[in-house]
Design an enzyme around this catalytic site. Structure first.
Site, PDB file in Angstrom:
ATOM      1  NE  ARG A   8      -4.417  -1.401   1.422  1.00 57.18           N
ATOM      2  CZ  ARG A   8      -4.725  -2.638   1.776  1.00 57.18           C
ATOM      3  NH1 ARG A   8      -3.989  -3.265   2.658  1.00 57.18           N
ATOM      4  NH2 ARG A   8      -5.774  -3.255   1.247  1.00 57.18           N
ATOM      5  CG  ASP A  76      10.032  -6.376   4.244  1.00 59.61           C
ATOM      6  OD1 ASP A  76       8.972  -5.777   4.510  1.00 59.61           O
ATOM      7  OD2 ASP A  76      10.956  -6.502   5.077  1.00 59.61           O
TER       8      ASP A  76
HETATM    9  P1  IMP Z   1       8.555  -2.006   4.437  1.00 53.78           P
HETATM   10  O1  IMP Z   1       7.264  -1.525   3.894  1.00 53.78           O
HETATM   11  O2  IMP Z   1       8.471  -2.713   5.737  1.00 53.78           O
HETATM   12  O3  IMP Z   1       9.363  -2.775   3.419  1.00 53.78           O
HETATM   13  O4  IMP Z   1       9.334  -0.684   4.812  1.00 53.78           O
HETATM   14  C1  IMP Z   1      10.352  -0.196   4.074  1.00 53.78           C
HETATM   15  C2  IMP Z   1      10.909   1.061   4.749  1.00 53.78           C
HETATM   16  O5  IMP Z   1      12.299   1.092   4.470  1.00 53.78           O
HETATM   17  C3  IMP Z   1      10.321   2.319   4.157  1.00 53.78           C
HETATM   18  O6  IMP Z   1       9.248   2.808   4.902  1.00 53.78           O
HETATM   19  C4  IMP Z   1      11.502   3.266   4.205  1.00 53.78           C
HETATM   20  O7  IMP Z   1      11.617   3.847   5.464  1.00 53.78           O
HETATM   21  C5  IMP Z   1      12.682   2.346   3.985  1.00 53.78           C
HETATM   22  N1  IMP Z   1      12.990   2.209   2.550  1.00 53.78           N
HETATM   23  C6  IMP Z   1      12.849   1.096   1.767  1.00 53.78           C
HETATM   24  N2  IMP Z   1      13.227   1.373   0.510  1.00 53.78           N
HETATM   25  C7  IMP Z   1      13.563   2.657   0.494  1.00 53.78           C
HETATM   26  C8  IMP Z   1      14.020   3.514  -0.538  1.00 53.78           C
HETATM   27  O8  IMP Z   1      14.140   3.170  -1.715  1.00 53.78           O
HETATM   28  N3  IMP Z   1      14.309   4.765  -0.150  1.00 53.78           N
HETATM   29  C9  IMP Z   1      14.192   5.208   1.119  1.00 53.78           C
HETATM   30  N4  IMP Z   1      13.740   4.477   2.115  1.00 53.78           N
HETATM   31  C10 IMP Z   1      13.430   3.194   1.803  1.00 53.78           C
END
Ligand code: IMP
Length: 208
Positions: A8, A76
């Site tokens: 999302r 992730d």
């Molecule tokens: P997920 O939804 O648990 O995978 O959360 C990933 C989190 O990692 C995001 O909310 C960001 O804080 C960080 N993150 C992942 N990919 C990126 C990126 O490409 N740029 C900056 N932050 C990222």
């Protein structure tokens, strides 16, 4: 072929679409229809309780596959900072608390790195991308190394982008043109592997 993006997070959805366009040539790209969870509002929030990026990505992709019956891909990802023994890692999204904002997470990271010189601010962005289609479960990983700078720079991107300068560049992810981040990022590397898999898979299907 319909593929559901199991996220999302609007920023991730946009990036994944843009990156797939880079790695799937026009003909293959036109064979797939990319949907996201806006198309499936009944899919519940998925708790990310795995111990690794891979576990979390697989859980998200499997859940969305079970709900939609369509093949699904889940990302992730997060940043591992060496000085903090790999933190925030899988907790990147909620580093400053359950309802953390990107700004709050960035502030917390900068606070914990106060006084740490640039050569010790090394970090790695990681992405695990899971693809689930019935019996097929695959994970593709990508990593990009760089450094966490001293204050946010740039307006683009999301999350920790304004703090991260990838090795070999002077600009943060947030200062770069989108297209450049999308060619060098952790997410780009994982999606490039996925695109190779998908190309082979679709070509073998088209033979029959
Ligand atoms: P997920 O939804 O648990 O995978 O959360 C990933 C989190 O990692 C995001 O909310 C960001 O804080 C960080 N993150 C992942 N990919 C990126 C990126 O490409 N740029 C900056 N932050 C990222």
């Amino acid at each position: 072929m319909k593929i559901v993006l199991a996220t999302r997070n609007r920023h991730k959805v946009d990036e994944i679409r843009q990156i797939l366009k880079i790695y799937l040539d026009g003909d293959l790209y036109s064979q797939i229809e990319i949907l996201d969870l806006d198309n499936f509002p009944a899919v519940p929030e998925i708790e990310e309780d795995g111990k690794t990026f891979v576990e979390n990505a697989l859980k998200k992709a499997k859940t969305v596959y079970e709900f939609t019956g369509l093949c699904s891909i889940a990302d992730d990802s997060g940043i591992e900072v060496d000085f903090l023994n790999g933190e925030p890692g899988i907790y990147s999204a909620r580093y400053a608390g359950e309802n953390a904002t990107d700004e709050g997470n960035n502030r917390k990271l900068l606070k914990l790195l106060e006084g740490v010189p640039i050569e010790k601010r090394t970090a790695t962005f990681r992405c695990a991308l899971a693809y689930v289609d019935g019996n097929i479960e695959k994970v593709f990983e990508g990593a990009t190394k760089g450094k966490v700078i001293f204050e946010p720079r740039g307006m683009g991107g999301f999350g920790y982008d304004p703090l991260f300068v990838p090795d070999g560049y002077e600009l943060t992810y947030a200062e770069m043109p989108k297209d450049l981040k999308n060619r060098i990022s952790h997410r780009s590397k994982a999606l490039q592997k996925f695109a190779e898999f998908l190309r082979t898979y679709l070509e073998s299907k088209n033979k029959f």
